[in-house]
Write a protein that holds these residues in place. Sequence first.
Motif, PDB file in Angstrom:
ATOM      1  N   ALA A 194     -27.339   2.462   3.244  1.00 34.69           N
ATOM      2  CA  ALA A 194     -27.979   1.346   2.560  1.00 34.69           C
ATOM      3  C   ALA A 194     -29.458   1.284   2.922  1.00 34.69           C
ATOM      4  CB  ALA A 194     -27.291   0.042   2.961  1.00 34.69           C
ATOM      5  N   LEU A 195     -30.300   1.033   1.912  1.00 34.15           N
ATOM      6  CA  LEU A 195     -31.710   0.708   2.191  1.00 34.15           C
ATOM      7  C   LEU A 195     -31.750  -0.619   2.940  1.00 34.15           C
ATOM      8  CD1 LEU A 195     -33.458   1.583  -1.179  1.00 34.15           C
ATOM      9  CD2 LEU A 195     -33.370   2.933   0.913  1.00 34.15           C
ATOM     10  N   SER A 260     -39.567   0.941   8.088  1.00 35.56           N
ATOM     11  CA  SER A 260     -40.377   1.421   6.980  1.00 35.56           C
ATOM     12  C   SER A 260     -40.262   2.936   6.983  1.00 35.56           C
ATOM     13  CB  SER A 260     -41.828   0.983   7.178  1.00 35.56           C
ATOM     14  OG  SER A 260     -42.605   1.388   6.073  1.00 35.56           O
ATOM     15  N   ASP A 261     -39.861   3.513   5.859  1.00 32.03           N
ATOM     16  CA  ASP A 261     -39.750   4.973   5.812  1.00 32.03           C
ATOM     17  C   ASP A 261     -39.986   5.441   4.380  1.00 32.03           C
ATOM     18  OD1 ASP A 261     -37.400   4.491   4.414  1.00 32.03           O
ATOM     19  OD2 ASP A 261     -36.117   4.789   6.157  1.00 32.03           O
ATOM     20  N   VAL A 262     -39.686   6.706   4.143  1.00 37.02           N
ATOM     21  CA  VAL A 262     -39.962   7.299   2.840  1.00 37.02           C
ATOM     22  C   VAL A 262     -39.153   6.625   1.726  1.00 37.02           C
ATOM     23  CG1 VAL A 262     -38.241   9.115   3.168  1.00 37.02           C
ATOM     24  CG2 VAL A 262     -40.151   9.519   1.633  1.00 37.02           C
ATOM     25  N   HIS A 263     -38.021   6.005   2.112  1.00 38.98           N
ATOM     26  CA  HIS A 263     -37.163   5.407   1.092  1.00 38.98           C
ATOM     27  C   HIS A 263     -37.599   3.999   0.695  1.00 38.98           C
ATOM     28  CE1 HIS A 263     -34.521   8.785   1.600  1.00 38.98           C
ATOM     29  NE2 HIS A 263     -34.425   8.548   2.885  1.00 38.98           N
ATOM     30  N   ALA A 264     -38.160   3.254   1.637  1.00 35.90           N
ATOM     31  CA  ALA A 264     -38.532   1.866   1.343  1.00 35.90           C
ATOM     32  C   ALA A 264     -39.517   1.366   2.396  1.00 35.90           C
ATOM     33  CB  ALA A 264     -37.286   0.970   1.329  1.00 35.90           C
ATOM     34  N   TYR A 268     -40.632  -4.205   1.284  1.00 37.25           N
ATOM     35  CA  TYR A 268     -39.560  -4.112   0.294  1.00 37.25           C
ATOM     36  C   TYR A 268     -38.216  -4.439   0.940  1.00 37.25           C
ATOM     37  CZ  TYR A 268     -36.441  -2.193  -3.240  1.00 37.25           C
ATOM     38  OH  TYR A 268     -35.453  -2.039  -4.166  1.00 37.25           O
ATOM     39  N   ARG A 269     -37.992  -3.893   2.143  1.00 35.90           N
ATOM     40  CA  ARG A 269     -36.713  -4.147   2.814  1.00 35.90           C
ATOM     41  C   ARG A 269     -36.547  -5.637   3.131  1.00 35.90           C
ATOM     42  NH1 ARG A 269     -36.840   1.271   5.032  1.00 35.90           N
ATOM     43  NH2 ARG A 269     -34.836   2.268   4.580  1.00 35.90           N
TER      44      ARG A 269
END
Lengths: 292, 166
Positions: A194-195, A260-264, A268-269
């Motif tokens: 899950a993000l 915080s990473d490449v996905h989100a 945003y999270r």
Amino acid sequence: MKPPPFEYTAPTSIPEVVALLQEHDFEAKILAGGQSLMPLLNMRLARPSILIDVARIPDLDYIRATDGSIAIGAMTRQRSVELADTVRTSHPLLYATTMHIAHPQNRNQGTLGGSIAHADPAAEYPALALLLDAEMRAVGPDGERTITATDFFITYLTTSLEAAEVLTEVRLPLLPPRTGWSIQELTRRHGDYALAGVMATITLDGGGQCTEARLVLFGVGATPIRASNAEQMLIGTKPGQTEFVAAAAKASGDLDEPLSDVHASAEYRRDLARVLTRRALAEATANAAGAA
Amino acid sequence: MATPRTITLSVNGTTHQVTVEPRTTLVDLLRGDLGLTGTHVGCEHGVCGACTILWNGKAVRSCIMLAVQADGSEVTTVESMAQDGELHPIQQAFMEAHGLQCGFCTPGFLMSISELLTRSPDPTDEEIKDTLGGQICRCTGYQSIFTAVRLAIKKLADARAAGGSA
């Protein structure tokens, strides 16, 4: 992508595992179902000198309904949890949680204990353990002890298990009467981590007033996170949309800097946590109203 | 180099005794040591499903399983499916329903579906989707694979009704 060299041993008793862990200390890694560890080895992100395969130890694979909880042996495959009638009938939240984990092909190998001991902050079982105040049983050089979920998850991939301790059982309490639950996740593909995710339970009294609220956010910090302040805002209310919105704002606002990473991004999270919390509380409350 | 270990496992009904390094993955044992190259290697971290095999009847990723973990186990690969030049009904259904194009992912799909239909000969759409969701195909599109599964279910039921062994 091939794992770096390591020694391998497959002991057949818990005391042997403890002795091996004492001998090798942090150089050793326990191999359960391998669905998290093996990718780390293949990508050489982990370089243990010895793997201790606990799959040959008898009596670590069981699902037992006990008084007020379900006790699950640490080596029980996630697929066994999914397919067990007793889980579907007595603990639908545990069943639903299991169905959010990866795919059947991974659940056939992956274990409940392995997921909890691995303590990935985006994984479902650690979040469920925290939500339900699960008890983890571990055996070490000084014998057995029980660790509550609150004291178990320390930080990213780190638990309070000592170097020479091995997880043997997880006890997941059943939900009280008039309790509804919800799992909300956003994943890029079905079965992905899950993000961000949220699990909630809401308990209502006969008059529709909230007597207990439990709320866990996962994938947004170094461990799954219990949103206690938001829970408190719901207790004593007849929760509706106004309460859900306020509690969700509190739960997401209380987060330290989310991952915080490449996905989100962190921002945003945090926003996702807010939206998913609101949805989870609404669904859990609606289910509680219908629950016996 | 780590201490090699000698293991015994059954692959498609044939017993093999092999000596492997502990770090050897099951898929490398199958392909490299046993020459069974029907099982494909894709992502090598358990996501794409190309390497899916049956381990004691359960569909698992052979790229994130060590050969030593399979010591004493029964392993089934895609090579077990066709008999004497006759495609297995699931393979036949894939061919007829255009369940494959390049075919790289197909062995994994076939093994996963094989587990599903053994455990649940008349599965719901949800069960089928849950199984297919664990396999990545980048060219066919999943709809024709889904259709192939429905066709395979019919073929297997017809074979059972006719008293066949498939």
